[in-house]
Design a protein around this motif. Sequence first.
Motif, mmCIF file in Angstrom:
data_model
loop_
_atom_site.group_PDB
_atom_site.id
_atom_site.type_symbol
_atom_site.label_atom_id
_atom_site.label_comp_id
_atom_site.label_asym_id
_atom_site.label_seq_id
_atom_site.Cartn_x
_atom_site.Cartn_y
_atom_site.Cartn_z
ATOM 1 N N ARG A 96 0.762 -1.374 -0.050
ATOM 2 C CA ARG A 96 -0.219 -0.034 0.103
ATOM 3 C C ARG A 96 0.932 1.331 -0.001
ATOM 4 O O ARG A 96 0.311 2.284 -0.059
ATOM 5 C CB ARG A 96 -1.022 -0.057 1.204
ATOM 6 C CG ARG A 96 -2.182 -0.785 1.090
ATOM 7 C CD ARG A 96 -3.176 -0.297 2.301
ATOM 8 N NE ARG A 96 -2.607 -1.012 3.468
ATOM 9 C CZ ARG A 96 -3.037 -2.347 3.888
ATOM 10 N NH1 ARG A 96 -3.654 -2.920 3.170
ATOM 11 N NH2 ARG A 96 -2.639 -2.721 5.208
ATOM 12 N N PHE A 97 2.316 0.979 0.080
ATOM 13 C CA PHE A 97 3.162 2.211 0.137
ATOM 14 C C PHE A 97 2.923 2.888 -1.217
ATOM 15 O O PHE A 97 3.287 2.451 -2.353
ATOM 16 C CB PHE A 97 4.542 2.119 0.377
ATOM 17 C CG PHE A 97 5.218 3.293 0.660
ATOM 18 C CD1 PHE A 97 5.534 4.008 1.755
ATOM 19 C CD2 PHE A 97 5.802 3.776 -0.592
ATOM 20 C CE1 PHE A 97 6.125 5.182 1.837
ATOM 21 C CE2 PHE A 97 6.709 5.064 -0.447
ATOM 22 C CZ PHE A 97 6.761 6.004 0.727
ATOM 23 N N LYS A 98 2.554 4.348 -1.335
ATOM 24 C CA LYS A 98 2.485 5.073 -2.421
ATOM 25 C C LYS A 98 2.382 6.597 -2.215
ATOM 26 O O LYS A 98 1.724 6.869 -1.391
ATOM 27 C CB LYS A 98 0.961 4.655 -3.246
ATOM 28 C CG LYS A 98 1.141 4.874 -4.686
ATOM 29 C CD LYS A 98 -0.259 4.569 -5.393
ATOM 30 C CE LYS A 98 -0.286 5.065 -6.917
ATOM 31 N NZ LYS A 98 -1.611 5.141 -7.364
ATOM 32 N N VAL A 99 3.247 7.168 -2.936
ATOM 33 C CA VAL A 99 3.206 8.554 -2.779
ATOM 34 C C VAL A 99 2.275 9.388 -3.507
ATOM 35 O O VAL A 99 2.148 9.319 -4.745
ATOM 36 C CB VAL A 99 4.906 9.251 -3.115
ATOM 37 C CG1 VAL A 99 4.711 10.578 -2.919
ATOM 38 C CG2 VAL A 99 5.862 8.617 -2.360
ATOM 39 N N LYS A 100 1.259 10.033 -2.914
ATOM 40 C CA LYS A 100 0.207 10.419 -3.644
ATOM 41 C C LYS A 100 -0.887 11.191 -2.371
ATOM 42 O O LYS A 100 -0.627 11.089 -1.194
ATOM 43 C CB LYS A 100 -0.787 9.245 -4.200
ATOM 44 C CG LYS A 100 -1.460 8.399 -3.188
ATOM 45 C CD LYS A 100 -2.616 7.548 -4.078
ATOM 46 C CE LYS A 100 -3.799 7.387 -3.443
ATOM 47 N NZ LYS A 100 -4.815 6.518 -3.899
ATOM 48 N N LEU A 101 -1.671 11.979 -3.210
ATOM 49 C CA LEU A 101 -2.703 12.594 -2.185
ATOM 50 C C LEU A 101 -4.024 11.972 -2.522
ATOM 51 O O LEU A 101 -4.331 11.525 -3.320
ATOM 52 C CB LEU A 101 -3.019 14.167 -2.772
ATOM 53 C CG LEU A 101 -2.024 15.440 -2.415
ATOM 54 C CD1 LEU A 101 -2.691 16.394 -3.273
ATOM 55 C CD2 LEU A 101 -2.356 15.566 -0.789
ATOM 56 N N GLU A 102 -4.312 11.783 -1.181
ATOM 57 C CA GLU A 102 -5.753 11.158 -0.766
ATOM 58 C C GLU A 102 -6.831 12.126 -0.841
ATOM 59 O O GLU A 102 -6.751 12.890 0.076
ATOM 60 C CB GLU A 102 -5.635 10.197 0.179
ATOM 61 C CG GLU A 102 -6.525 9.119 0.158
ATOM 62 C CD GLU A 102 -5.838 7.711 -0.266
ATOM 63 O OE1 GLU A 102 -6.547 7.378 -1.309
ATOM 64 O OE2 GLU A 102 -4.945 7.304 0.243
ATOM 65 N N TYR A 103 -7.770 12.016 -1.801
ATOM 66 C CA TYR A 103 -8.979 12.960 -1.819
ATOM 67 C C TYR A 103 -10.076 12.222 -2.337
ATOM 68 O O TYR A 103 -10.137 11.630 -3.398
ATOM 69 C CB TYR A 103 -8.734 14.422 -2.270
ATOM 70 C CG TYR A 103 -8.181 14.534 -3.646
ATOM 71 C CD1 TYR A 103 -8.720 14.666 -4.807
ATOM 72 C CD2 TYR A 103 -7.016 14.589 -3.743
ATOM 73 C CE1 TYR A 103 -8.267 14.701 -5.962
ATOM 74 C CE2 TYR A 103 -6.163 14.629 -4.976
ATOM 75 C CZ TYR A 103 -7.164 14.728 -6.203
ATOM 76 O OH TYR A 103 -6.662 14.903 -7.340
#
Lengths: 172, 197
Positions: A96-103
């Motif tokens: 589940r590691f992922k560089v991102k913005l959650e919206y």
Amino acid sequence: MARIRPYMNPYLAGVGIGVVLLLSFLLVGRGLGATGAYSAVLATSVAGIAPQHVIDRPEYTAFLGDTKKPLLNDWLVIEMAGVLIGALLSALWAGRFKVKLEYGPQSTGAMRLLTAFSGGMLMGIGAKLARGCTSGQGLTGGAMLSLGSWLFIVSAFGLAYLLAPLLRKQWI
Amino acid sequence: MDMILPLLETGIITAGTSLWLALLLGAAFGFLLEQGGMGNALKISGQFYFRDLSVLKIMFSAIVTTALGLFWFARVGWLNYDLIYLLPTFIWPQVIGGAIFGAGFIIGGLCPGTSCVAAASGRIDGLVLLIGMFAGIFLFNELFALFAGFYHSSSLGQVALPEFLGISHSLVLLILVITALAIFRVAERIEQRTLQA
């Protein structure tokens, strides 16, 4: 593409967290917390940059250790460093590691940065006033059956539910 | 077995050892929060739209487990309950602080501890929320003189629910367990209905 593992059953995760919290009480005589660690990091930083500024100000000095390496001797700071490590290991293991913005699907990245920052700021102020957050008051104080902790829990969740319709577009 | 718990307070382990335990306990806490999906703002905020009630399930399972564990360890005589610090009650600061916190919670979608979990799993919003937290604490400290009076007001000292309600510790725990089970049942029904819709 690595397989992403599903989330753990919430009751199992909850009982697991309960056992960790219980162990913390049984071994070290204290519960878990988050905001206290941030207060210590902030107080140490401010005292490092402007030592004169914190003199006679208990809102800072109460979070300064009396040793040469205050942060490395602060129980909550070390505990939160552990949280970072544990969460990272879990995210990596689960894929589940992922560089991102959650919206939410109707929101935007810019809006999400704004909600994250302003939400964090409000929680910082609220947690300071209440002397704890969802970890320190919610879990730790809640399990100790502290009256103030339960007032905090009901008030925090109550207002979040009350304001939720106004923020619907940000999340769903 | 004698009353040897908590180990740190009874002098069986040192402060140095307790810091290693802080790292281990924190890591287990962070691991389980991430496993439970508490590093994901969409999953946490789903709570407030009755889509995903994991937050309540996790919180109440944890609180009930710990509260029952503390009670029984004290009951069999291994834990000196009085050595565990009870957070003091300040009615209005905690009600109003809770409300401000709740507003931040629904706006930010993560809480102080879970923002760390989100940041550790690569979520930029978790990191930004953390920076916001620091800004909020800084603002609070800088303006502290303005509301120091309020901060210290309506102080009741260390009060636990059994004492406040005038009923026994075990009865409060029974009510807590029944409440948690009722919440779990309602949560499952709500989620079922959302799935069908």
